[in-house]
Design a protein around this motif. Structure first.
Motif, PDB file in Angstrom:
ATOM      1  N   MET A 125    -100.416  12.834 -11.517  1.00  0.00           N
ATOM      2  CA  MET A 125     -99.186  12.572 -10.810  1.00  0.00           C
ATOM      3  C   MET A 125     -99.329  11.240 -10.069  1.00  0.00           C
ATOM      4  SD  MET A 125     -96.965  14.778  -8.155  1.00  0.00           S
ATOM      5  CE  MET A 125     -97.998  15.310  -6.874  1.00  0.00           C
ATOM      6  N   MET A 126     -98.315  10.377 -10.216  1.00  0.00           N
ATOM      7  CA  MET A 126     -98.331   9.083  -9.544  1.00  0.00           C
ATOM      8  C   MET A 126     -97.565   9.178  -8.231  1.00  0.00           C
ATOM      9  SD  MET A 126     -97.934   6.092 -12.269  1.00  0.00           S
ATOM     10  CE  MET A 126     -99.127   5.029 -11.539  1.00  0.00           C
ATOM     11  N   VAL A 127     -98.130   8.608  -7.213  1.00  0.00           N
ATOM     12  CA  VAL A 127     -97.487   8.559  -5.915  1.00  0.00           C
ATOM     13  C   VAL A 127     -97.035   7.131  -5.679  1.00  0.00           C
ATOM     14  CG1 VAL A 127     -97.823   8.837  -3.440  1.00  0.00           C
ATOM     15  CG2 VAL A 127     -98.928  10.418  -5.034  1.00  0.00           C
ATOM     16  N   GLU A 128     -95.770   6.990  -5.334  1.00  0.00           N
ATOM     17  CA  GLU A 128     -95.240   5.656  -5.065  1.00  0.00           C
ATOM     18  C   GLU A 128     -95.633   5.246  -3.650  1.00  0.00           C
ATOM     19  OE1 GLU A 128     -90.977   3.444  -4.480  1.00  0.00           O
ATOM     20  OE2 GLU A 128     -91.054   5.196  -5.771  1.00  0.00           O
ATOM     21  N   ILE A 129     -96.241   4.087  -3.556  1.00  0.00           N
ATOM     22  CA  ILE A 129     -96.626   3.554  -2.253  1.00  0.00           C
ATOM     23  C   ILE A 129     -95.657   2.431  -1.923  1.00  0.00           C
ATOM     24  CG2 ILE A 129     -98.412   2.372  -0.933  1.00  0.00           C
ATOM     25  CD1 ILE A 129    -100.455   3.783  -2.723  1.00  0.00           C
ATOM     26  N   LYS A 130     -95.027   2.590  -0.788  1.00  0.00           N
ATOM     27  CA  LYS A 130     -94.038   1.620  -0.347  1.00  0.00           C
ATOM     28  C   LYS A 130     -94.715   0.564   0.514  1.00  0.00           C
ATOM     29  CE  LYS A 130     -89.284   2.154   1.090  1.00  0.00           C
ATOM     30  NZ  LYS A 130     -88.343   2.936   1.861  1.00  0.00           N
ATOM     31  N   ALA A 131     -94.472  -0.702   0.183  1.00  0.00           N
ATOM     32  CA  ALA A 131     -95.023  -1.789   0.999  1.00  0.00           C
ATOM     33  C   ALA A 131     -94.280  -1.831   2.334  1.00  0.00           C
ATOM     34  CB  ALA A 131     -94.878  -3.117   0.274  1.00  0.00           C
ATOM     35  N   ILE A 132     -95.013  -1.974   3.392  1.00  0.00           N
ATOM     36  CA  ILE A 132     -94.427  -2.025   4.720  1.00  0.00           C
ATOM     37  C   ILE A 132     -94.442  -3.470   5.201  1.00  0.00           C
ATOM     38  CG2 ILE A 132     -94.665  -1.286   7.113  1.00  0.00           C
ATOM     39  CD1 ILE A 132     -96.040   1.238   6.044  1.00  0.00           C
ATOM     40  N   GLU A 133     -93.259  -3.964   5.593  1.00  0.00           N
ATOM     41  CA  GLU A 133     -93.183  -5.313   6.135  1.00  0.00           C
ATOM     42  C   GLU A 133     -93.757  -5.317   7.542  1.00  0.00           C
ATOM     43  OE1 GLU A 133     -89.679  -8.064   5.411  1.00  0.00           O
ATOM     44  OE2 GLU A 133     -88.784  -6.093   5.112  1.00  0.00           O
ATOM     45  N   PRO A 134     -94.448  -6.368   7.921  1.00  0.00           N
ATOM     46  CA  PRO A 134     -94.929  -6.457   9.303  1.00  0.00           C
ATOM     47  C   PRO A 134     -93.755  -6.514  10.276  1.00  0.00           C
ATOM     48  CG  PRO A 134     -95.889  -8.192   7.927  1.00  0.00           C
ATOM     49  CD  PRO A 134     -94.840  -7.496   7.113  1.00  0.00           C
ATOM     50  N   LEU A 135     -93.971  -5.977  11.452  1.00  0.00           N
ATOM     51  CA  LEU A 135     -92.954  -6.062  12.494  1.00  0.00           C
ATOM     52  C   LEU A 135     -92.844  -7.503  12.968  1.00  0.00           C
ATOM     53  CD1 LEU A 135     -93.887  -2.909  14.587  1.00  0.00           C
ATOM     54  CD2 LEU A 135     -92.078  -3.130  12.878  1.00  0.00           C
ATOM     55  N   TRP A 136     -91.646  -7.869  13.444  1.00  0.00           N
ATOM     56  CA  TRP A 136     -91.415  -9.230  13.927  1.00  0.00           C
ATOM     57  C   TRP A 136     -91.538  -9.278  15.439  1.00  0.00           C
ATOM     58  CZ3 TRP A 136     -86.248 -10.464  10.959  1.00  0.00           C
ATOM     59  CH2 TRP A 136     -86.530 -10.632   9.591  1.00  0.00           C
ATOM     60  N   SER A 137     -92.115 -10.353  15.929  1.00  0.00           N
ATOM     61  CA  SER A 137     -92.124 -10.614  17.367  1.00  0.00           C
ATOM     62  C   SER A 137     -90.764 -11.221  17.737  1.00  0.00           C
ATOM     63  CB  SER A 137     -93.237 -11.600  17.718  1.00  0.00           C
ATOM     64  OG  SER A 137     -92.915 -12.888  17.205  1.00  0.00           O
ATOM     65  N   VAL A 138     -90.536 -11.387  19.017  1.00  0.00           N
ATOM     66  CA  VAL A 138     -89.287 -12.008  19.459  1.00  0.00           C
ATOM     67  C   VAL A 138     -89.222 -13.458  18.960  1.00  0.00           C
ATOM     68  CG1 VAL A 138     -90.071 -12.767  21.735  1.00  0.00           C
ATOM     69  CG2 VAL A 138     -87.687 -12.173  21.394  1.00  0.00           C
ATOM     70  N   HIS A 139     -90.381 -14.103  18.817  1.00  0.00           N
ATOM     71  CA  HIS A 139     -90.399 -15.478  18.304  1.00  0.00           C
ATOM     72  C   HIS A 139     -90.083 -15.511  16.808  1.00  0.00           C
ATOM     73  CE1 HIS A 139     -91.733 -17.216  22.068  1.00  0.00           C
ATOM     74  NE2 HIS A 139     -92.552 -16.178  22.179  1.00  0.00           N
ATOM     75  N   ASP A 140     -90.571 -14.512  16.071  1.00  0.00           N
ATOM     76  CA  ASP A 140     -90.221 -14.399  14.651  1.00  0.00           C
ATOM     77  C   ASP A 140     -88.716 -14.206  14.497  1.00  0.00           C
ATOM     78  OD1 ASP A 140     -92.953 -14.502  13.921  1.00  0.00           O
ATOM     79  OD2 ASP A 140     -93.126 -12.309  13.977  1.00  0.00           O
ATOM     80  N   LEU A 141     -88.160 -13.326  15.323  1.00  0.00           N
ATOM     81  CA  LEU A 141     -86.722 -13.053  15.271  1.00  0.00           C
ATOM     82  C   LEU A 141     -85.922 -14.291  15.636  1.00  0.00           C
ATOM     83  CD1 LEU A 141     -84.432 -11.047  14.841  1.00  0.00           C
ATOM     84  CD2 LEU A 141     -84.674 -10.395  17.244  1.00  0.00           C
ATOM     85  N   SER A 142     -86.389 -15.017  16.642  1.00  0.00           N
ATOM     86  CA  SER A 142     -85.734 -16.254  17.050  1.00  0.00           C
ATOM     87  C   SER A 142     -85.678 -17.245  15.881  1.00  0.00           C
ATOM     88  CB  SER A 142     -86.489 -16.869  18.229  1.00  0.00           C
ATOM     89  OG  SER A 142     -86.003 -18.137  18.551  1.00  0.00           O
ATOM     90  N   ASP A 143     -86.791 -17.385  15.178  1.00  0.00           N
ATOM     91  CA  ASP A 143     -86.831 -18.278  14.009  1.00  0.00           C
ATOM     92  C   ASP A 143     -85.899 -17.795  12.908  1.00  0.00           C
ATOM     93  OD1 ASP A 143     -88.725 -19.864  15.257  1.00  0.00           O
ATOM     94  OD2 ASP A 143     -90.427 -18.973  14.186  1.00  0.00           O
ATOM     95  N   TYR A 144     -85.903 -16.499  12.640  1.00  0.00           N
ATOM     96  CA  TYR A 144     -85.071 -15.921  11.572  1.00  0.00           C
ATOM     97  C   TYR A 144     -83.585 -16.131  11.847  1.00  0.00           C
ATOM     98  CZ  TYR A 144     -83.063 -12.448   8.411  1.00  0.00           C
ATOM     99  OH  TYR A 144     -82.311 -11.812   7.453  1.00  0.00           O
ATOM    100  N   LEU A 145     -83.163 -15.857  13.086  1.00  0.00           N
ATOM    101  CA  LEU A 145     -81.736 -15.951  13.423  1.00  0.00           C
ATOM    102  C   LEU A 145     -81.309 -17.346  13.866  1.00  0.00           C
ATOM    103  CD1 LEU A 145     -81.241 -12.628  15.438  1.00  0.00           C
ATOM    104  CD2 LEU A 145     -80.615 -13.083  13.056  1.00  0.00           C
ATOM    105  N   GLY A 146     -82.277 -18.185  14.235  1.00  0.00           N
ATOM    106  CA  GLY A 146     -81.938 -19.498  14.765  1.00  0.00           C
ATOM    107  C   GLY A 146     -81.330 -19.400  16.155  1.00  0.00           C
ATOM    108  N   ILE A 147     -81.789 -18.425  16.925  1.00  0.00           N
ATOM    109  CA  ILE A 147     -81.274 -18.137  18.266  1.00  0.00           C
ATOM    110  C   ILE A 147     -82.431 -18.331  19.252  1.00  0.00           C
ATOM    111  CG2 ILE A 147     -80.331 -16.307  19.763  1.00  0.00           C
ATOM    112  CD1 ILE A 147     -78.391 -17.065  17.581  1.00  0.00           C
ATOM    113  N   PRO A 148     -82.183 -18.964  20.409  1.00  0.00           N
ATOM    114  CA  PRO A 148     -83.268 -19.115  21.385  1.00  0.00           C
ATOM    115  C   PRO A 148     -83.803 -17.763  21.878  1.00  0.00           C
ATOM    116  CG  PRO A 148     -81.392 -20.514  21.959  1.00  0.00           C
ATOM    117  CD  PRO A 148     -80.943 -19.619  20.843  1.00  0.00           C
ATOM    118  N   VAL A 149     -85.085 -17.738  22.189  1.00  0.00           N
ATOM    119  CA  VAL A 149     -85.741 -16.523  22.669  1.00  0.00           C
ATOM    120  C   VAL A 149     -85.036 -15.974  23.902  1.00  0.00           C
ATOM    121  CG1 VAL A 149     -87.878 -15.647  23.711  1.00  0.00           C
ATOM    122  CG2 VAL A 149     -87.979 -17.037  21.643  1.00  0.00           C
ATOM    123  N   HIS A 150     -84.665 -16.848  24.833  1.00  0.00           N
ATOM    124  CA  HIS A 150     -84.031 -16.357  26.064  1.00  0.00           C
ATOM    125  C   HIS A 150     -82.698 -15.678  25.771  1.00  0.00           C
ATOM    126  CE1 HIS A 150     -81.074 -19.627  26.452  1.00  0.00           C
ATOM    127  NE2 HIS A 150     -82.039 -20.434  26.067  1.00  0.00           N
TER     128      HIS A 150
END
Length: 67
Positions: free
Chosen positions: A1-26
């Motif tokens: 029986m094969m078990v599907e393993i789902k890749a988990i994306e790393p969590l984003w820091s507030v700085h990662d989110l800022s870069d992704y959205l193009g929004i200042p951290v504050h």
């Protein structure tokens, strides 16, 4: 029986989110204080975001044109 393993994306820091959205951290911290913005989670003293939650939040935003 094969078990599907789902890749988990790393969590984003507030700085990662800022870069992704193009929004200042504050601005992201202000949104969090106001109860708006993408859902984040506290891991100890650190604020982290699940990429799938951020993408779902972006998709839920209204698409009207601002003049």
């Amino acid at each position: 029986m094969m078990v599907e393993i789902k890749a988990i994306e790393p969590l984003w820091s507030v700085h990662d989110l800022s870069d992704y959205l193009g929004i200042p951290v504050h601005t992201l911290y202000a949104w969090r204080s106001a109860g708006t913005g993408p859902p984040g989670r506290r891991l100890g003293k650190r604020l982290r975001y699940r990429p799938e939650d951020v993408r779902a939040w972006v998709e839920s935003l209204p698409t009207e044109v601002v003049a």
